[in-house]
Scaffold this motif. Sequence first.
Motif, PDB file in Angstrom:
ATOM      1  N   GLY A 101       0.769  -1.953  -0.077  1.00  0.00           N
ATOM      2  CA  GLY A 101       0.220  -0.232   0.207  1.00  0.00           C
ATOM      3  C   GLY A 101       0.610   1.087   0.246  1.00  0.00           C
ATOM      4  N   SER A 102       0.163   2.508   0.158  1.00  0.00           N
ATOM      5  CA  SER A 102       1.068   3.759   0.138  1.00  0.00           C
ATOM      6  C   SER A 102       2.270   3.640   1.347  1.00  0.00           C
ATOM      7  CB  SER A 102      -0.374   5.530   0.366  1.00  0.00           C
ATOM      8  OG  SER A 102      -1.136   4.851  -0.763  1.00  0.00           O
ATOM      9  N   TYR A 103       2.283   3.200   2.838  1.00  0.00           N
ATOM     10  CA  TYR A 103       3.112   3.657   2.620  1.00  0.00           C
ATOM     11  C   TYR A 103       3.617   2.272   3.575  1.00  0.00           C
ATOM     12  CZ  TYR A 103      -0.583   6.608   3.973  1.00  0.00           C
ATOM     13  OH  TYR A 103      -0.979   7.952   3.837  1.00  0.00           O
ATOM     14  N   CYS A 104       4.041   1.596   2.099  1.00  0.00           N
ATOM     15  CA  CYS A 104       4.850  -0.054   2.048  1.00  0.00           C
ATOM     16  C   CYS A 104       6.320   0.864   1.236  1.00  0.00           C
ATOM     17  CB  CYS A 104       4.533  -1.254   1.667  1.00  0.00           C
ATOM     18  SG  CYS A 104       4.794  -2.590   1.665  1.00  0.00           S
ATOM     19  N   VAL A 105       7.453   0.153   1.915  1.00  0.00           N
ATOM     20  CA  VAL A 105       8.174   0.883   1.183  1.00  0.00           C
ATOM     21  C   VAL A 105       9.031  -0.341  -0.003  1.00  0.00           C
ATOM     22  CG1 VAL A 105       9.144   2.363   2.479  1.00  0.00           C
ATOM     23  CG2 VAL A 105      10.237   0.044   2.815  1.00  0.00           C
ATOM     24  N   PHE A 106       8.600  -1.158   0.159  1.00  0.00           N
ATOM     25  CA  PHE A 106       9.424  -2.500  -0.970  1.00  0.00           C
ATOM     26  C   PHE A 106       8.849  -1.635  -2.462  1.00  0.00           C
ATOM     27  CE2 PHE A 106       7.439  -5.470   2.079  1.00  0.00           C
ATOM     28  CZ  PHE A 106       8.603  -5.462   2.959  1.00  0.00           C
ATOM     29  N   ALA A 107       7.949  -1.342  -2.721  1.00  0.00           N
ATOM     30  CA  ALA A 107       7.598  -1.571  -4.131  1.00  0.00           C
ATOM     31  C   ALA A 107       8.936  -0.067  -4.647  1.00  0.00           C
ATOM     32  CB  ALA A 107       6.295  -0.739  -4.437  1.00  0.00           C
ATOM     33  N   ASP A 108       9.001   0.987  -3.635  1.00  0.00           N
ATOM     34  CA  ASP A 108      10.227   1.965  -3.716  1.00  0.00           C
ATOM     35  C   ASP A 108      11.732   1.217  -4.077  1.00  0.00           C
ATOM     36  OD1 ASP A 108       8.083   3.138  -2.486  1.00  0.00           O
ATOM     37  OD2 ASP A 108       8.216   4.550  -2.355  1.00  0.00           O
ATOM     38  N   GLU A 109      12.017   0.597  -2.842  1.00  0.00           N
ATOM     39  CA  GLU A 109      12.792   0.149  -2.334  1.00  0.00           C
ATOM     40  C   GLU A 109      13.394  -0.775  -4.290  1.00  0.00           C
ATOM     41  OE1 GLU A 109      13.436  -2.277   0.830  1.00  0.00           O
ATOM     42  OE2 GLU A 109      13.207  -1.137   1.917  1.00  0.00           O
ATOM     43  N   ALA A 110      12.314  -1.289  -5.067  1.00  0.00           N
ATOM     44  CA  ALA A 110      12.655  -2.185  -6.499  1.00  0.00           C
ATOM     45  C   ALA A 110      12.792  -1.619  -7.111  1.00  0.00           C
ATOM     46  CB  ALA A 110      10.769  -2.984  -6.374  1.00  0.00           C
ATOM     47  N   ALA A 111      12.080  -0.536  -7.357  1.00  0.00           N
ATOM     48  CA  ALA A 111      12.093   0.556  -8.177  1.00  0.00           C
ATOM     49  C   ALA A 111      13.052   1.804  -8.257  1.00  0.00           C
ATOM     50  CB  ALA A 111      10.835   1.598  -8.214  1.00  0.00           C
ATOM     51  N   ALA A 112      13.457   1.356  -7.483  1.00  0.00           N
ATOM     52  CA  ALA A 112      14.908   2.293  -6.915  1.00  0.00           C
ATOM     53  C   ALA A 112      16.129   1.606  -7.434  1.00  0.00           C
ATOM     54  CB  ALA A 112      14.573   2.847  -5.647  1.00  0.00           C
ATOM     55  N   LEU A 113      16.181  -0.112  -6.784  1.00  0.00           N
ATOM     56  CA  LEU A 113      17.327  -1.083  -7.340  1.00  0.00           C
ATOM     57  C   LEU A 113      16.992  -1.555  -8.985  1.00  0.00           C
ATOM     58  CD1 LEU A 113      19.155  -3.038  -6.614  1.00  0.00           C
ATOM     59  CD2 LEU A 113      17.018  -4.083  -6.591  1.00  0.00           C
ATOM     60  N   LEU A 114      15.936  -1.508  -9.172  1.00  0.00           N
ATOM     61  CA  LEU A 114      15.734  -1.461 -10.742  1.00  0.00           C
ATOM     62  C   LEU A 114      16.236  -0.900 -11.821  1.00  0.00           C
ATOM     63  CD1 LEU A 114      12.177  -3.069 -10.920  1.00  0.00           C
ATOM     64  CD2 LEU A 114      14.282  -4.446 -10.895  1.00  0.00           C
ATOM     65  N   SER A 115      16.042   1.088 -11.554  1.00  0.00           N
ATOM     66  CA  SER A 115      16.346   1.886 -11.987  1.00  0.00           C
ATOM     67  C   SER A 115      17.818   1.815 -12.248  1.00  0.00           C
ATOM     68  CB  SER A 115      16.191   3.215 -11.121  1.00  0.00           C
ATOM     69  OG  SER A 115      14.536   3.155 -11.340  1.00  0.00           O
ATOM     70  N   SER A 116      18.450   1.448 -11.036  1.00  0.00           N
ATOM     71  CA  SER A 116      19.874   1.856 -10.840  1.00  0.00           C
ATOM     72  C   SER A 116      21.180   0.848 -11.576  1.00  0.00           C
ATOM     73  CB  SER A 116      20.808   1.796  -9.205  1.00  0.00           C
ATOM     74  OG  SER A 116      19.896   0.077  -8.853  1.00  0.00           O
ATOM     75  N   ARG A 117      20.144  -0.385 -12.313  1.00  0.00           N
ATOM     76  CA  ARG A 117      20.357  -2.431 -12.819  1.00  0.00           C
ATOM     77  C   ARG A 117      20.026  -1.269 -14.425  1.00  0.00           C
ATOM     78  NH1 ARG A 117      22.207  -5.560  -9.793  1.00  0.00           N
ATOM     79  NH2 ARG A 117      23.114  -5.124  -7.528  1.00  0.00           N
ATOM     80  N   GLY A 118      19.461  -0.457 -14.438  1.00  0.00           N
ATOM     81  CA  GLY A 118      19.455   0.317 -15.778  1.00  0.00           C
ATOM     82  C   GLY A 118      18.275  -0.267 -16.094  1.00  0.00           C
ATOM     83  N   PHE A 119      16.878  -0.891 -15.682  1.00  0.00           N
ATOM     84  CA  PHE A 119      15.592  -1.271 -16.011  1.00  0.00           C
ATOM     85  C   PHE A 119      14.895   0.395 -15.937  1.00  0.00           C
ATOM     86  CE2 PHE A 119      16.962  -5.460 -14.402  1.00  0.00           C
ATOM     87  CZ  PHE A 119      16.617  -6.015 -15.195  1.00  0.00           C
TER      88      PHE A 119
END
Length: 235
Positions: free
Chosen positions: A183-201
């Motif tokens: 949900g809105s205050y879960c950071v799992f998706a934030d962490e996933a998007a940040a990791l993926l972006s840093s790896r070129g996705f």
Amino acid sequence: MDAQSKRDFKNSLFGEFARIGKAMASDRRLEIIDLLAQAERSVEELATETSQSVANTSQHLKVLRQAHLVETRRDGTFIRYRLADERVTRLWLMLREVGETRLAEVGRLVDTYLVDRGKLQGIDARELKRRLKDGNTVLLDVRPTVEYQAGHIAGARSIPIGELAGRLKELPKDKTIIAYCRGSYCVFADEAAALLSSRGFQAYRLDGGFPDWKIAGGAVTQTLRVENYGGKLHA
């Protein structure tokens, strides 16, 4: 009905409704409701997730059961808890929405603790539906596996956030990746998007989470089936 009878009726009626408010008047109990909106859990699992003792968690669950907000079923030697029905989820999401709208402190807390969110690109449910139709999007559920199995957005793949770094080769770099979590205050998706972006996705996070999607009528899939009270989980 005379005046005193009317007053007695209203006192009793609103007193019953107040039981719901009293049961939800606890930060820990709201967190428990938020977790049970994802999947059913044992008291031990809830205690771990909420950083409480089993005894304290049991007391909170007792209050929620007395207000008929949660139900239980026996699974072998374990008792598993779940929300009574989707109306409890709706009630929690509406309470959250009112808090976001009326309490400035909620926005300040988000700005203080989720400081990296502003750097991430988010999309809403409507945009997600549009992107899923074009065939160039991979939807990634980064919640724990048990939550994915209990219910997930139709078409989503499961890679829990703790496993994502080691499983990047499973994801295509020529497609957009959209991650979602609780949900809105879960950071799992934030962490996933940040990791993926840093790896070129090309990666985005979904605003909101699985309960929001489900309550809004979005298509969902369930890997495990929970039968009626007293039933068992089936693959």
